[in-house]
Design a protein around this motif. Structure first.
Motif, PDB file in Angstrom:
ATOM      1  N   VAL A  10       0.544  -1.174  -0.113  1.00  0.00           N
ATOM      2  CA  VAL A  10      -0.010   0.058  -0.283  1.00  0.00           C
ATOM      3  C   VAL A  10       1.059   1.143  -0.086  1.00  0.00           C
ATOM      4  CG1 VAL A  10      -1.793   1.251   1.527  1.00  0.00           C
ATOM      5  CG2 VAL A  10      -1.654  -1.503   1.883  1.00  0.00           C
ATOM      6  N   ASP A  11       0.593   1.690  -0.969  1.00  0.00           N
ATOM      7  CA  ASP A  11       1.516   2.977  -1.138  1.00  0.00           C
ATOM      8  C   ASP A  11       0.907   3.894  -2.454  1.00  0.00           C
ATOM      9  OD1 ASP A  11       3.531   5.253  -2.037  1.00  0.00           O
ATOM     10  OD2 ASP A  11       5.306   3.727  -0.288  1.00  0.00           O
ATOM     11  N   ASP A  12       1.259   5.492  -2.101  1.00  0.00           N
ATOM     12  CA  ASP A  12       0.253   6.630  -3.058  1.00  0.00           C
ATOM     13  C   ASP A  12       0.884   6.641  -3.898  1.00  0.00           C
ATOM     14  OD1 ASP A  12       2.639   7.683  -1.280  1.00  0.00           O
ATOM     15  OD2 ASP A  12       1.055   9.448  -1.589  1.00  0.00           O
ATOM     16  N   ASN A  13       2.528   5.855  -4.398  1.00  0.00           N
ATOM     17  CA  ASN A  13       3.337   6.351  -5.580  1.00  0.00           C
ATOM     18  C   ASN A  13       3.665   5.161  -6.406  1.00  0.00           C
ATOM     19  OD1 ASN A  13       5.392   6.226  -7.210  1.00  0.00           O
ATOM     20  ND2 ASN A  13       6.569   7.786  -6.150  1.00  0.00           N
ATOM     21  N   PRO A  14       2.758   5.568  -7.862  1.00  0.00           N
ATOM     22  CA  PRO A  14       2.899   4.087  -8.565  1.00  0.00           C
ATOM     23  C   PRO A  14       3.567   3.840  -8.906  1.00  0.00           C
ATOM     24  CG  PRO A  14       1.781   6.212  -9.996  1.00  0.00           C
ATOM     25  CD  PRO A  14       2.280   6.928  -8.127  1.00  0.00           C
ATOM     26  N   TYR A  15       4.721   4.305  -9.250  1.00  0.00           N
ATOM     27  CA  TYR A  15       6.499   4.149  -9.170  1.00  0.00           C
ATOM     28  C   TYR A  15       6.879   3.733  -8.572  1.00  0.00           C
ATOM     29  CZ  TYR A  15      11.251   4.108 -10.088  1.00  0.00           C
ATOM     30  OH  TYR A  15      13.000   3.512 -10.087  1.00  0.00           O
ATOM     31  N   PHE A  16       6.240   3.073  -7.218  1.00  0.00           N
ATOM     32  CA  PHE A  16       7.407   2.605  -6.681  1.00  0.00           C
ATOM     33  C   PHE A  16       6.577   1.101  -6.192  1.00  0.00           C
ATOM     34  CE2 PHE A  16       6.761   0.960  -1.833  1.00  0.00           C
ATOM     35  CZ  PHE A  16       8.023   0.357  -1.772  1.00  0.00           C
ATOM     36  N   LEU A  17       4.829   1.592  -6.455  1.00  0.00           N
ATOM     37  CA  LEU A  17       4.702   0.288  -6.079  1.00  0.00           C
ATOM     38  C   LEU A  17       5.103  -0.673  -7.021  1.00  0.00           C
ATOM     39  CD1 LEU A  17       0.324   1.062  -5.536  1.00  0.00           C
ATOM     40  CD2 LEU A  17       2.094   0.477  -4.159  1.00  0.00           C
ATOM     41  N   ARG A  18       5.459   0.135  -9.031  1.00  0.00           N
ATOM     42  CA  ARG A  18       6.143  -1.287  -9.237  1.00  0.00           C
ATOM     43  C   ARG A  18       7.250  -1.488  -9.218  1.00  0.00           C
ATOM     44  NH1 ARG A  18       3.386   3.049 -12.132  1.00  0.00           N
ATOM     45  NH2 ARG A  18       4.828   3.874 -12.826  1.00  0.00           N
ATOM     46  N   ALA A  19       7.887  -1.120  -8.820  1.00  0.00           N
ATOM     47  CA  ALA A  19       9.224  -1.208  -8.976  1.00  0.00           C
ATOM     48  C   ALA A  19       9.314  -1.958  -7.162  1.00  0.00           C
ATOM     49  CB  ALA A  19       9.981  -0.110  -7.645  1.00  0.00           C
ATOM     50  N   VAL A  55       3.514 -11.079  -4.209  1.00  0.00           N
ATOM     51  CA  VAL A  55       2.515  -9.639  -4.653  1.00  0.00           C
ATOM     52  C   VAL A  55       1.145 -10.076  -4.887  1.00  0.00           C
ATOM     53  CG1 VAL A  55       2.851  -7.467  -5.068  1.00  0.00           C
ATOM     54  CG2 VAL A  55       4.536  -8.459  -4.840  1.00  0.00           C
ATOM     55  N   VAL A  56       0.432 -10.346  -3.915  1.00  0.00           N
ATOM     56  CA  VAL A  56      -0.491 -10.561  -4.270  1.00  0.00           C
ATOM     57  C   VAL A  56      -1.428  -9.347  -4.321  1.00  0.00           C
ATOM     58  CG1 VAL A  56      -1.253 -12.689  -3.455  1.00  0.00           C
ATOM     59  CG2 VAL A  56      -1.642 -10.846  -2.259  1.00  0.00           C
ATOM     60  N   GLY A  57      -1.613  -8.126  -3.991  1.00  0.00           N
ATOM     61  CA  GLY A  57      -2.242  -6.993  -4.400  1.00  0.00           C
ATOM     62  C   GLY A  57      -1.276  -5.864  -4.308  1.00  0.00           C
ATOM     63  N   MET A  58      -1.742  -4.440  -5.340  1.00  0.00           N
ATOM     64  CA  MET A  58      -1.417  -3.584  -4.722  1.00  0.00           C
ATOM     65  C   MET A  58      -2.536  -2.003  -4.833  1.00  0.00           C
ATOM     66  SD  MET A  58       2.056  -3.718  -7.477  1.00  0.00           S
ATOM     67  CE  MET A  58       1.002  -3.140  -8.992  1.00  0.00           C
ATOM     68  N   ALA A  59      -2.355  -1.104  -3.423  1.00  0.00           N
ATOM     69  CA  ALA A  59      -3.437  -0.348  -3.491  1.00  0.00           C
ATOM     70  C   ALA A  59      -2.976   0.806  -3.710  1.00  0.00           C
ATOM     71  CB  ALA A  59      -3.694  -0.836  -2.102  1.00  0.00           C
ATOM     72  N   SER A  60      -2.885   1.964  -3.483  1.00  0.00           N
ATOM     73  CA  SER A  60      -3.419   3.724  -3.185  1.00  0.00           C
ATOM     74  C   SER A  60      -3.457   4.014  -1.849  1.00  0.00           C
ATOM     75  CB  SER A  60      -2.963   4.508  -4.774  1.00  0.00           C
ATOM     76  OG  SER A  60      -4.039   4.174  -5.211  1.00  0.00           O
ATOM     77  N   ASN A  61      -4.254   3.530  -1.366  1.00  0.00           N
ATOM     78  CA  ASN A  61      -5.875   4.299  -0.328  1.00  0.00           C
ATOM     79  C   ASN A  61      -6.128   3.429   0.795  1.00  0.00           C
ATOM     80  OD1 ASN A  61      -8.397   3.551  -1.316  1.00  0.00           O
ATOM     81  ND2 ASN A  61      -7.595   4.556  -3.452  1.00  0.00           N
ATOM     82  N   GLY A  62      -6.365   3.503   1.547  1.00  0.00           N
ATOM     83  CA  GLY A  62      -6.551   2.438   2.607  1.00  0.00           C
ATOM     84  C   GLY A  62      -8.471   1.747   2.867  1.00  0.00           C
ATOM     85  N   ASP A  96      -9.221   1.226  -1.028  1.00  0.00           N
ATOM     86  CA  ASP A  96      -9.054  -0.438  -1.802  1.00  0.00           C
ATOM     87  C   ASP A  96      -7.747  -1.176  -0.412  1.00  0.00           C
ATOM     88  OD1 ASP A  96      -9.961   0.537  -3.857  1.00  0.00           O
ATOM     89  OD2 ASP A  96      -8.236   1.803  -4.614  1.00  0.00           O
ATOM     90  N   ALA A  97      -6.516  -0.985   0.093  1.00  0.00           N
ATOM     91  CA  ALA A  97      -6.731  -2.322   1.162  1.00  0.00           C
ATOM     92  C   ALA A  97      -6.689  -2.420   1.756  1.00  0.00           C
ATOM     93  CB  ALA A  97      -4.510  -0.906   1.550  1.00  0.00           C
ATOM     94  N   VAL A  98      -8.550  -2.019   2.435  1.00  0.00           N
ATOM     95  CA  VAL A  98      -8.965  -3.577   2.951  1.00  0.00           C
ATOM     96  C   VAL A  98      -9.882  -4.387   1.862  1.00  0.00           C
ATOM     97  CG1 VAL A  98     -10.216  -3.200   4.816  1.00  0.00           C
ATOM     98  CG2 VAL A  98      -9.610  -1.401   5.266  1.00  0.00           C
ATOM     99  N   ARG A  99      -9.747  -3.628   1.607  1.00  0.00           N
ATOM    100  CA  ARG A  99     -10.901  -4.132   0.470  1.00  0.00           C
ATOM    101  C   ARG A  99     -10.589  -5.786  -0.373  1.00  0.00           C
ATOM    102  NH1 ARG A  99     -10.666  -4.698  -5.356  1.00  0.00           N
ATOM    103  NH2 ARG A  99     -10.405  -2.092  -5.072  1.00  0.00           N
ATOM    104  N   MET A 100      -8.832  -5.538  -0.823  1.00  0.00           N
ATOM    105  CA  MET A 100      -7.653  -6.611  -1.200  1.00  0.00           C
ATOM    106  C   MET A 100      -7.289  -7.354  -0.103  1.00  0.00           C
ATOM    107  SD  MET A 100      -5.026  -4.809  -3.404  1.00  0.00           S
ATOM    108  CE  MET A 100      -6.113  -3.833  -5.770  1.00  0.00           C
ATOM    109  N   ALA A 101      -7.119  -6.610   1.453  1.00  0.00           N
ATOM    110  CA  ALA A 101      -6.782  -7.358   2.025  1.00  0.00           C
ATOM    111  C   ALA A 101      -8.243  -8.753   2.552  1.00  0.00           C
ATOM    112  CB  ALA A 101      -6.734  -6.864   3.601  1.00  0.00           C
ATOM    113  N   GLU A 102      -9.061  -8.507   2.579  1.00  0.00           N
ATOM    114  CA  GLU A 102     -10.234  -9.417   2.634  1.00  0.00           C
ATOM    115  C   GLU A 102      -9.981 -10.185   1.350  1.00  0.00           C
ATOM    116  OE1 GLU A 102     -13.384  -6.239   3.191  1.00  0.00           O
ATOM    117  OE2 GLU A 102     -12.964  -6.260   4.840  1.00  0.00           O
TER     118      GLU A 102
END
Length: 134
Positions: free
Chosen positions: A7-16, A28-35, A37-43
């Motif tokens: 979970v990070d708001d920087n798309p470059y960092f997420l990809r790297a 890496v099962v998922g990437m989120a940029s906000n809370g 989406d992160a909670v939904r993906m965790a579930e």
């Protein structure tokens, strides 16, 4: 293999980070940029660990760590990450439910495994295969 949500708001960092970690035996099962989406993906994805940036722009990663502990369907270890030094946030990290902190500059599969202390990969259900045998 360790399953991770980033979970990070920087798309470059997420990809790297995804590229780096997947070359170090971390799925890496998922990437989120906000809370939200992160909670939904965790579930939905049931990762073994979540890497959460302390500074998510308009959101606070420390608050998200609390949310993930309350709202995830199973205990979800959270590792806080930041480009800032751990000392900058030491008291806040200590007061959070996070299992540890890893600087983005030294992010690695080994650093994640060390912070979670060896998560048992078989404890989660595989969304495709069903419950793990064991």
């Amino acid at each position: 293999m360790l399953r991770c949500l980033i979970v990070d708001d920087n798309p470059y960092f997420l990809r790297a980070a995804r590229c780096l970690l997947e070359h170090q035996s971390v799925t890496v099962v998922g990437m989120a940029s906000n809370g939200t989406d992160a909670v939904r993906m965790a579930e939905l994805l049931k990762p073994d660990v979540a890497l959460v940036d302390i500074d998510l722009g308009v959101e606070c990663g420390l608050d998200l760590a609390d949310r993930l502990q309350r709202e995830a369907p199973a205990p979800l270890p959270v590792i806080l990450i930041s480009s800032h030094a751990e000392e900058d946030y030491a008291e806040l990290i200590e007061a959070s439910p996070a299992v540890g902190f890893v600087s983005k500059a030294v992010l690695s599969g080994d650093a994640i495994r060390a912070a979670v202390g060896g998560v048992d990969d078989s404890r989660r259900d595989d969304p495709v295969e069903g419950p793990a045998e064991g």
